[in-house]
Design a protein around this motif. Structure first.
Motif, PDB file in Angstrom:
ATOM      1  N   VAL A 107       0.832  -1.207   0.000  1.00 56.90           N
ATOM      2  CA  VAL A 107       0.000   0.000   0.000  1.00 56.90           C
ATOM      3  C   VAL A 107       0.865   1.256   0.000  1.00 56.90           C
ATOM      4  O   VAL A 107       0.587   2.223  -0.728  1.00 56.90           O
ATOM      5  CB  VAL A 107      -0.964  -0.004   1.205  1.00 56.90           C
ATOM      6  CG1 VAL A 107      -1.627   1.352   1.375  1.00 56.90           C
ATOM      7  CG2 VAL A 107      -2.021  -1.097   1.032  1.00 56.90           C
ATOM      8  N   ARG A 108       1.923   1.244   0.793  1.00 59.17           N
ATOM      9  CA  ARG A 108       2.799   2.423   0.828  1.00 59.17           C
ATOM     10  C   ARG A 108       3.457   2.657  -0.536  1.00 59.17           C
ATOM     11  O   ARG A 108       3.574   3.793  -0.991  1.00 59.17           O
ATOM     12  CB  ARG A 108       3.859   2.251   1.912  1.00 59.17           C
ATOM     13  CG  ARG A 108       4.729   3.486   2.093  1.00 59.17           C
ATOM     14  CD  ARG A 108       5.692   3.329   3.269  1.00 59.17           C
ATOM     15  NE  ARG A 108       6.576   4.478   3.367  1.00 59.17           N
ATOM     16  CZ  ARG A 108       6.283   5.596   4.030  1.00 59.17           C
ATOM     17  NH1 ARG A 108       5.124   5.699   4.660  1.00 59.17           N
ATOM     18  NH2 ARG A 108       7.141   6.598   4.074  1.00 59.17           N
ATOM     19  N   GLU A 111       0.482   3.899  -2.980  1.00 61.48           N
ATOM     20  CA  GLU A 111      -0.117   5.201  -2.680  1.00 61.48           C
ATOM     21  C   GLU A 111       0.911   6.321  -2.525  1.00 61.48           C
ATOM     22  O   GLU A 111       0.671   7.450  -2.984  1.00 61.48           O
ATOM     23  CB  GLU A 111      -0.962   5.104  -1.405  1.00 61.48           C
ATOM     24  CG  GLU A 111      -2.201   4.252  -1.576  1.00 61.48           C
ATOM     25  CD  GLU A 111      -3.349   4.698  -0.694  1.00 61.48           C
ATOM     26  OE1 GLU A 111      -4.504   4.686  -1.170  1.00 61.48           O
ATOM     27  OE2 GLU A 111      -3.090   5.063   0.481  1.00 61.48           O
ATOM     28  N   LEU A 118      -5.979   4.495  -3.631  1.00 59.13           N
ATOM     29  CA  LEU A 118      -6.756   3.272  -3.805  1.00 59.13           C
ATOM     30  C   LEU A 118      -8.237   3.443  -3.488  1.00 59.13           C
ATOM     31  O   LEU A 118      -9.053   2.601  -3.877  1.00 59.13           O
ATOM     32  CB  LEU A 118      -6.176   2.168  -2.917  1.00 59.13           C
ATOM     33  CG  LEU A 118      -4.754   1.730  -3.281  1.00 59.13           C
ATOM     34  CD1 LEU A 118      -4.199   0.791  -2.210  1.00 59.13           C
ATOM     35  CD2 LEU A 118      -4.727   1.057  -4.645  1.00 59.13           C
ATOM     36  N   LEU A 139      -5.254  -3.564   1.746  1.00 62.15           N
ATOM     37  CA  LEU A 139      -5.907  -3.009   0.555  1.00 62.15           C
ATOM     38  C   LEU A 139      -7.332  -2.586   0.882  1.00 62.15           C
ATOM     39  O   LEU A 139      -7.765  -1.487   0.523  1.00 62.15           O
ATOM     40  CB  LEU A 139      -5.899  -4.034  -0.585  1.00 62.15           C
ATOM     41  CG  LEU A 139      -4.572  -4.278  -1.285  1.00 62.15           C
ATOM     42  CD1 LEU A 139      -4.686  -5.472  -2.238  1.00 62.15           C
ATOM     43  CD2 LEU A 139      -4.107  -3.041  -2.058  1.00 62.15           C
ATOM     44  N   GLN A 142      -8.045   0.701   2.616  1.00 63.77           N
ATOM     45  CA  GLN A 142      -7.988   1.937   1.816  1.00 63.77           C
ATOM     46  C   GLN A 142      -9.335   2.224   1.137  1.00 63.77           C
ATOM     47  O   GLN A 142      -9.455   3.178   0.376  1.00 63.77           O
ATOM     48  CB  GLN A 142      -6.878   1.838   0.759  1.00 63.77           C
ATOM     49  CG  GLN A 142      -5.526   1.428   1.323  1.00 63.77           C
ATOM     50  CD  GLN A 142      -5.133   2.202   2.554  1.00 63.77           C
ATOM     51  OE1 GLN A 142      -5.118   3.436   2.540  1.00 63.77           O
ATOM     52  NE2 GLN A 142      -4.793   1.494   3.631  1.00 63.77           N
TER      53      GLN A 142
END
Length: 277
Positions: A107-108, A111, A118, A139, A142
């Motif tokens: 995710v880091r 994004e 996301l 995920l 988000q």
């Protein structure tokens, strides 16, 4: 000197030793980090032997993340949710803390590093193994519009759907169940690229896709990313950034400090292009 390792099968390709050496240099930590090849039927013994010889922590990669989950006798919340572990911290009195840093790393990277929010997106996640299990909850946190899980064995994907159903809009099926659908983001969490192979992807799956993301990394485009490029995906990314970001989370667990990652991502990508540098 504290000793750490990454364990897997195969593992010779791993860049984790490269990454952690740079984290140590950056933060002034004195440590040794190596790669361990575990026989497919001896993961537990390999991990316990490493601890007995003074090992302080371990990263776990394909195909041992479920076995690592079973071996850990204490789990972080995110490892409990994933039911898969990619990081051990060997504490006193035989305690093995199991964590999963894959999801936060993915995710880091998407994004922050790729600047791809996301929220509201339609996401297709390919695979239902340990790599996929570790990223589903982060995920969903988000708040995408949809997370679909595709797998060769639909029952495994359906099991993950049930496991995470309370956390967001999630569905599952065989790959061809998603033919003709549009996804903003398609993530390859299978090990196919490790063997220079492709998952059974339907024709034109990448039509209208903004980002194709392979969780594995390479010095060149993986077969998954080659197909995405050919089918017109807007942007291509491999897992080099994710690898560095999840490693930074492991480093934080072990040492109490989160290293800077942007420089190390650039160094890793340069090393992949020029292995002797």
């Amino acid at each position: 000197m504290d000793t750490y390792a990454v364990v897997g099968n195969p593992v010779a390709h791993s860049k984790s030793p490269f990454i952690h050496a740079r984290f140590a240099q950056q933060t002034g930590r004195i440590m040794h980090y190596t790669a361990l090849l575990a026989p497919l039927d001896r993961f537990e013994q390999t991990a316990l032997d490493f601890r007995k010889t003074g090992g302080k922590g371990m990263n776990i990669t394909v195909p041992f993340k479920f076995e690592a989950f079973a071996l850990a006798n204490q789990l972080t919340d995110r490892a409990s949710a994933a039911r898969a572990v990619n990081t051990f911290w060997f504490e006193e009195k035989g305690k093995i803390l199991g964590d999963n840093t894959d999801g936060v790393g993915l995710v880091r990277d998407i994004e922050v590093n790729l600047n791809f929010p996301l929220a509201g997106k339609h996401i297709l996640l390919m695979g239902a193994g340990g790599a996929a299990s570790g990223v589903i909850l982060p995920l969903l946190q988000q708040q995408p519009g949809l997370l679909a899980i595709a797998n060769r064995t639909p029952d495994k994907a359906a099991s993950l759907q049930r496991q995470f159903a309370s956390h967001g809009n999630i569905t599952s099926g065989y790959y061809h169940d998603f033919a003709g659908q549009n996804f903003d983001l398609i993530i390859n969490a299978t090990s196919a690229s490790l063997h220079n192979e492709l998952p059974p992807i339907p024709a034109d799956l990448f039509h209208g896709t903004s980002l194709a993301y392979d969780m594995l990394y390479s010095s060149r485009l993986t077969p998954f990313l080659e197909l995405a490029k050919m089918q017109g995906a807007g942007y291509l990314a491999d897992g080099a950034g994710m690898l560095v970001e999840q490693a930074a989370e492991s480093f934080l667990l072990w040492h109490g400090i989160r290293p800077e990652t942007q420089t190390v991502i650039r160094q890793l990508k340069d090393n992949l292009r020029h292995p002797t540098s």
